[in-house]
Write an enzyme that holds these catalytic residues in place. Structure first.
Site, PDB file in Angstrom:
ATOM      1  CG  ASN A 221      -2.806   5.486  -1.525  1.00 60.61           C
ATOM      2  OD1 ASN A 221      -2.871   4.239  -0.789  1.00 60.61           O
ATOM      3  ND2 ASN A 221      -3.836   6.186  -2.202  1.00 60.61           N
TER       4      ASN A 221
ATOM      5  CG  ASP B 174      -1.754   1.011   1.119  1.00 58.63           C
ATOM      6  OD1 ASP B 174      -1.904   1.744   0.455  1.00 58.63           O
ATOM      7  OD2 ASP B 174      -2.129   1.510   2.657  1.00 58.63           O
TER       8      ASP B 174
ATOM      9  CD  GLU C 124     -10.013 -19.566 -12.854  1.00 59.16           C
ATOM     10  OE1 GLU C 124     -10.241 -19.891 -11.666  1.00 59.16           O
ATOM     11  OE2 GLU C 124     -11.057 -19.124 -13.406  1.00 59.16           O
TER      12      GLU C 124
ATOM     13  CG  HIS D 205      -7.258 -15.117  -6.491  1.00 61.72           C
ATOM     14  ND1 HIS D 205      -6.465 -15.837  -7.708  1.00 61.72           N
ATOM     15  CD2 HIS D 205      -8.379 -14.888  -6.814  1.00 61.72           C
ATOM     16  CE1 HIS D 205      -7.614 -15.968  -8.500  1.00 61.72           C
ATOM     17  NE2 HIS D 205      -8.532 -15.141  -8.243  1.00 61.72           N
ATOM     18  CG  ASP D 206     -10.117 -18.447  -6.717  1.00 62.01           C
ATOM     19  OD1 ASP D 206     -10.429 -17.373  -6.216  1.00 62.01           O
ATOM     20  OD2 ASP D 206     -10.086 -18.546  -7.896  1.00 62.01           O
TER      21      ASP D 206
END
Ligand code: TEU
Ligand code: CA
Length: 535
Positions: free
Chosen positions: A25, A23, A261, A323-324
């Protein structure tokens, strides 16, 4: 294989979940400048490309997999200028960029869907899949959403149902409409023109559904979606000519790439393989490693099944994480030990096939435990406590031991794993025995010793549970990889010819000098991963 190096075939691809990487900001959400700030790290690790999970404007019902504009950047991730800067800088570092294209469905907040839903007469009505109720009442057919419940949502305002394979906030596009098809090919063009190197196509095999929409036949299974054979809601023949068109477009630019995918990557490699090679996709994912139990034979079986079904001109790929799914460190790791993760890394990085890494895998990040009140992923809310959703593997990258693991000064969108004070990039970079260094060495070795990435895996194993040993041969090189999946010292039985071969030790997590072969036995320390090259 003397040909020129291809980044997507010979290199390593690293998946970044942008919300969780860095991150810049201090709003608690990772962003593009955060990625840019860590290009040195990625170059040092040795990856050839990064795949960014979706960065387009999205209401985040499915965290970017519900897209509201395909040709813009979500302000929470930055601006188009930030993206161009990242792309330019990444290329200077020798790192390609793969974007995630989610073209099966849009967000229900996409202006197209808003128009489409506004009336049956709207010119965009036919951009989505609308249907009258079943004459007997209720949804038009028995199709189910993979995220739970029927795949049809009734819209009282216009008196019809629309189809959504995922959340109801993710209506499926009607790819049979030529206007949709043209618009989507323009999306590819838009990013290709900016210089993007490749695409990961989200659930591309769902684009077409059977035009008559018959009921799917039943099958035994636990929940709604698994209790049907998905004959009519996926894998329709119209996909093949479309893939050819996409491929021709990609091939009109130099060295572009597409990987698709499918759900089938989990358990039906044959169906995933049909989309690869000759004029179709460069690759489709095999996810079998994400389901393999900690048993040498399971991994070997996955490799062999994949090799068997892929057409000759297709190139395999292997994935321990995305990510799954629950992270491999959580599935395989015992406590805080990374011993098994080194074995898994050596396996992944000595295959003939593109290895995909997922951010944090290289430092052995474990899943976070989310409390019910902390769940972000709606499937987690829906199926709690049987399935807690996918937040566990999406926690912030652990950069250092400072507050919030150096991810952000602000509270991150998901909790940081509590082990971050000891498990982080800074700590592992300064420890030569760390998992990070092992990944880094393996990636270097894979680059320097072509047989490791080119040679077919020829098993030598006798003990299917505890040891996986294989030979690899390509050009004039022969390598022997021996992986001890157990916490006991063991030995691999070698043929007299292999026992007499002079082996040079390329890498082992347990020794600096080659082991002495005696009585046709190559000894292995507990959880040893050892890579030998014939002298
Ligand atoms: O995933 C499709 C898919 O296979 C998942 O829905 C999977 O069944 C689920 O995550 C359980 O593991 C792709 C994306 O990877 C996923 O993040 C999206 O939610 C989905 O498509 C919809 O775009
Ligand atoms: Ca931010």
């Amino acid at each position: 294989m003397g040909e020129k190096r291809l980044w997507w075939r010979d290199g390593v691809i690293y998946q970044i979940y942008p919300r969780s990487f860095a991150d810049s900001n201090e709003d608690g959400i990772g962003d593009l400048t955060g990625v840019l700030d860590h290009l040195d790290y990625l170059e040092d690790l040795g990856v050839d490309a990064i795949w960014l999970s979706p960065i387009y404007p999205s209401p985040d019902v499915d965290f970017g997999y519900d897209v509201a504009n395909y040709t813009a950047i979500d302000p929470k991730f930055g601006t188009m200028e930030d993206f161009d800067r990242l792309l330019g800088k990444a290329h200077q570092h020798g790192i390609r960029i793969v974007l995630d294209l989610v073209l099966n469905h849009t967000s229900n907040q996409h202006p197209w869907f808003k128009e489409s839903a506004s009336s049956q007469a709207n010119p965009r009505r036919n951009w989505y899949i609308w249907h009258d109720p079943n004459p007997k009442g209720g949804p038009p057919n028995n199709w189910q959403s993979v995220f739970g419940g029927p795949a049809w949502e009734f819209d009282p305002a216009t008196g019809q149902y629309y189809y959504h394979m995922f959340y109801k906030e993710q209506p499926d596009l009607n790819w049979r409409n030529p206007e949709v098809r043209k618009e989507m090919l323009d999306v590819f063009r838009f990013w290709l023109e900016r210089g993007v190197d490749g695409f990961r196509l989200d659930v591309f095999n769902l684009y077409f559904k059977h035009p008559e929409m018959p009921d799917n036949p039943p099958k035994l299974g636990l929940r709604g979606f698994d209790r049907q054979r998905h004959v009519y809601d996926q894998d329709q023949p119209e996909m093949m000519p479309l893939l050819a068109e996409i491929r021709a477009l990609l091939d009109s630019y130099p060295e572009r790439y597409a990987i698709g995918e499918t759900f089938e990557g989990f358990d039906n490699p044959q169906r995933a393989a049909q989309y690869c090679g000759g004029g179709k996709l460069h690759a489709a994912f095999s996810f079998e490693f994400t389901r393999s139990r900690w048993r040498a034979a399971n991994f070997l079986g996955a490799i062999q099944r994949w090799e068997n079904v892929l057409p000759e001109d297709a190139w395999p790929n292997y994935v321990l994480n995305n990510h799954d799914v629950v992270r491999s460190a959580t599935r395989f790791g015992k406590g805080e030990s990374d011993d098994r993760l080194k074995v898994a890394a050596a396996l992944l990085l000595t295959q003939r096939g593109t290895p995909y890494l997922y951010y944090g895998e290289e430092i052995g990040m474990r899943d976070i435990q989310v409390r019910h009140s902390e769940i972000q992923d709606p499937v987690g809310k829906r199926f709690w406590p049987f399935y807690k959703g996918r937040d566990g593997c999406r926690s912030p990258m652990q950069w250092d031991g400072s507050r919030n693991a150096g991810f952000s000064l602000t509270a991150p969108w998901l909790p940081v794993h509590p082990d971050y004070p000891s498990r982080n990039v800074a700590a592992q970079r300064s420890d030569p025995d760390s998992l990070f260094h092992f990944y880094r060495q393996l990636i270097r070795l894979r680059e320097e010793v072509p047989v490791l990435r080119q040679g077919m895996t020829v098993p030598l194993t006798s003990d299917p549970r505890a040891v996986l040993a294989y030979l690899k041969q390509a050009g004039d090189q022969t390598a022997l990889v021996a992986l001890n999946f157990s916490g006991r010292a063991l030995a691999v039985h070698l043929s007299p010819r292999l026992a007499q071969t002079r082996w040079k030790l390329l890498l082992s997590n347990r020794r600096a000098e080659p082991a002495q072969v005696a009585d046709l036995r190559l000894p292995l320390e507990p959880y040893e991963a050892c890579i030998l090259l014939q002298e």
